[in-house]
Write an enzyme that holds these catalytic residues in place. Structure first.
Site, PDB file in Angstrom:
ATOM      1  N   LEU A 175      20.043 -77.486  34.772  1.00  0.00           N
ATOM      2  CA  LEU A 175      21.150 -77.032  33.926  1.00  0.00           C
ATOM      3  C   LEU A 175      22.024 -75.990  34.613  1.00  0.00           C
ATOM      4  CD1 LEU A 175      18.990 -77.168  30.823  1.00  0.00           C
ATOM      5  CD2 LEU A 175      21.338 -78.024  30.841  1.00  0.00           C
ATOM      6  N   SER A 230      18.449 -70.558  25.113  1.00  0.00           N
ATOM      7  CA  SER A 230      17.222 -70.717  24.338  1.00  0.00           C
ATOM      8  C   SER A 230      16.773 -72.176  24.397  1.00  0.00           C
ATOM      9  CB  SER A 230      17.491 -70.273  22.900  1.00  0.00           C
ATOM     10  OG  SER A 230      16.323 -70.382  22.138  1.00  0.00           O
ATOM     11  N   TYR A 280       6.190 -70.045  26.750  1.00  0.00           N
ATOM     12  CA  TYR A 280       7.581 -70.500  26.852  1.00  0.00           C
ATOM     13  C   TYR A 280       8.263 -70.448  25.486  1.00  0.00           C
ATOM     14  CZ  TYR A 280      11.561 -73.631  27.608  1.00  0.00           C
ATOM     15  OH  TYR A 280      12.828 -74.161  27.674  1.00  0.00           O
ATOM     16  N   LYS A 304      11.379 -68.012  24.045  1.00  0.00           N
ATOM     17  CA  LYS A 304      12.641 -68.517  23.487  1.00  0.00           C
ATOM     18  C   LYS A 304      12.854 -68.002  22.055  1.00  0.00           C
ATOM     19  CE  LYS A 304      13.792 -70.696  27.224  1.00  0.00           C
ATOM     20  NZ  LYS A 304      14.905 -70.220  28.053  1.00  0.00           N
ATOM     21  N   THR A 335      15.258 -82.462  33.569  1.00  0.00           N
ATOM     22  CA  THR A 335      15.393 -81.577  34.737  1.00  0.00           C
ATOM     23  C   THR A 335      14.003 -81.407  35.346  1.00  0.00           C
ATOM     24  OG1 THR A 335      14.889 -79.550  33.538  1.00  0.00           O
ATOM     25  CG2 THR A 335      17.192 -80.257  33.521  1.00  0.00           C
TER      26      THR A 335
END
Ligand SMILES: NC(=O)c1ccc[n+]([C@@H]2O[C@H](COP(=O)([O-])OP(=O)(O)OC[C@H]3O[C@@H](n4cnc5c(N)ncnc54)[C@H](OP(=O)(O)O)[C@@H]3O)[C@@H](O)[C@H]2O)c1
Length: 425
Positions: free
Chosen positions: A23, A213, A236, A240, A284
């Protein structure tokens, strides 16, 4: 103000962390494309990218130059000769930082502040998942029985517990959670140190700090007694949720003391603004899968989109639409949106055919804009695809969200001061 045509030539500087892949790289490509065709000719873009190593930096800059050449080539086809004018409006430069190494973050902050160049946008993109693998039986079962939901809100990821980011000492008191530091605290310190470059002044609107986020920022993944998620296997998701709490409460009067210290400014009109974005689900390298499984994931994500999920841009270029919109939209547009309908978590979303749009996302305890009784309506608020554990916002949950926001702001500020002392800032 930025965007005004009466200026001679003005430079709009955007810093993107973790720009070498996924990203981050697509955000840079998209910033170039949209800046050239939406901003006046009197404005140039200075794209400042960060990577973890010099070789990645060089390689990323060269790939971004190739992307720029492609864009210019296309522009020349429709308006011969325009590429020369457009090319002079883009400058790319690079810096290195490891967000898990706070000394490296401090050095970057100092380098940029010493240069003294204004920073218009900071995109806190870099991040890690901290996953060690998948619970395969659970993954296969949930995919076969509940494809769309399990591709959006996976319950089968296995996270490392207690991973720390070493800061050059063995003292347990001084250890920081790895995912927490990469995703939140490294950026938090960087934003604090760069805030003096981002204030509003006579010729500029306030700078924008854009936090990335995730749709997986579940309320239940965050434990306020374990801010860094050191005892959790969902570090993780916790990082977020913490990001959501910080940004969505950042303009409330109840957090003003903390945000004034963090942003080094108490005047609301001058303070840099914090915005919240998420890219939906994109293919990704964050999940670090072998190639065959990576393609299986890609296929699974497309199927989820074809089954009607609005949360599967899949391509990282489409996933970057929300953060690029927050970076380049006129400041007044963003202010109007967030004043009228409340502060939002802005998502990249697509329809079945991959047509992109930016929409508000529902956040546990906050809803779409921090308003009690708010319902999904025609303003692109997508409730049909909410997480199944999601509940409507009530007066109590909205209050709890704000109280938790106040608490995490205080604790993050305490942690910042502690580390500034240790790093002798
Ligand atoms: N992909 C998705 O579906 C998705 C969904 C929701 C949110 N996001 C968020 O989007 C952001 C970008 O993720 P991505 O999917 O593009 O993953 P990615 O391809 O793995 O990119 C992550 C980037 O962060 C950098 N990075 C990691 N740790 C770092 C550190 N300690 N210091 C500095 N840079 C570091 C990486 O650099 P190296 O190459 O050196 O490791 C890389 O450039 C993350 O915040 C992620 O949480 C992604």
């Amino acid at each position: 103000m930025e965007g005004s045509d009466d200026e001679q030539q003005s430079v709009y500087t955007v810093l993107v962390t973790g720009a070498n892949s996924g990203l981050g790289f697509s955000t840079c490509c998209r910033l170039i494309d949209e800046f050239l065709f939406t901003r006046p000719q009197t404005q140039s873009l200075h794209l400042l990218i960060t990577t973890r190593s010099a070789s990645k930096n060089k390689d990323t800059q060269s790939r971004l130059q190739q992307h720029l050449q492609k864009t210019l080539h296309k522009a020349d086809k429709s308006t011969p000769g325009i590429s020369k004018v457009l090319a002079s409006r883009i400058a790319i430069s690079g810096e290195q930082v490891d967000l898990c190494n706070l000394r490296s973050v401090k050095e970057l902050g100092e380098r940029l502040v010493n240069k003294g160049q204004r920073l218009d946008v900071l995109i806190c993109n870099a991040g890690i998942g901290g996953w060690k693998g998948l619970n395969w039986p659970s993954a296969i079962w949930s995919m076969m029985t509940d494809w769309k939901h399990s591709c959006t809100y996976p319950t089968y990821k296995l996270g490392f517990v207690g991973s720390v980011a070493p800061q050059g000492n063995e003292d347990k008191q001084q250890q920081l959670g790895e995912v927490f530091t990469a995703n939140v605290f490294g950026h938090y310190l960087l934003a604090h140190w760069l805030a003096p470059l981002m204030k509003a002044d006579v010729s500029n609107d306030p700078g924008r700090i854009i936090w990335i986020s995730s749709i997986e920022a579940y309320a239940h993944a965050f434990d306020a007694d374990d801010l860094q998620a050191l005892t959790s296997d969902a570090a993780y998701e916790s990082s977020k949720r913490l990001t959501d709490l910080l940004v969505l409460t950042s303009e409330l009067p109840s957090t003003a003391t903390s945000t004034a210290a963090f942003l080094d400014e108490s005047d609301d009109g001058q303070k840099p603004k914090m915005y919240l974005a998420h890219p939906g689900v994109c293919a990704t390298s964050i999940a670090d899968l072998p190639l065959v499984l990576w393609y299986a994931m890609l296929f699974a994500q497309y199927v989820a989109r074809w089954l009607g999920s609005p949360w599967h841009p899949v391509s990282s270029y489409l996933g970057a639409v929300s953060s690029v919109w927050l970076s380049l939209a006129p400041f007044s547009t963003l202010s109007n949106q967030e004043t009228t309908d409340g502060k939002a978590k802005w998502a990249s979303s697509t329809d079945v055919f991959g047509n992109e749009r930016v929409v508000r996302t529902e956040v546990g305890g906050w809803g779409w804009g921090g308003k009690v009784g708010e319902k999904a309506d025609g303003k692109m608020r997508l409730s049909a695809n909410r997480w199944r554990g999601q509940e409507d916002v009530t007066k109590e949950s909205r209050e709890e969200f704000e109280v938790l926001g106040q608490r995490v702001w205080r604790e993050m500020e305490d942690l910042r001061r502690t580390w500034e002392k240790r790093l002798r800032v």
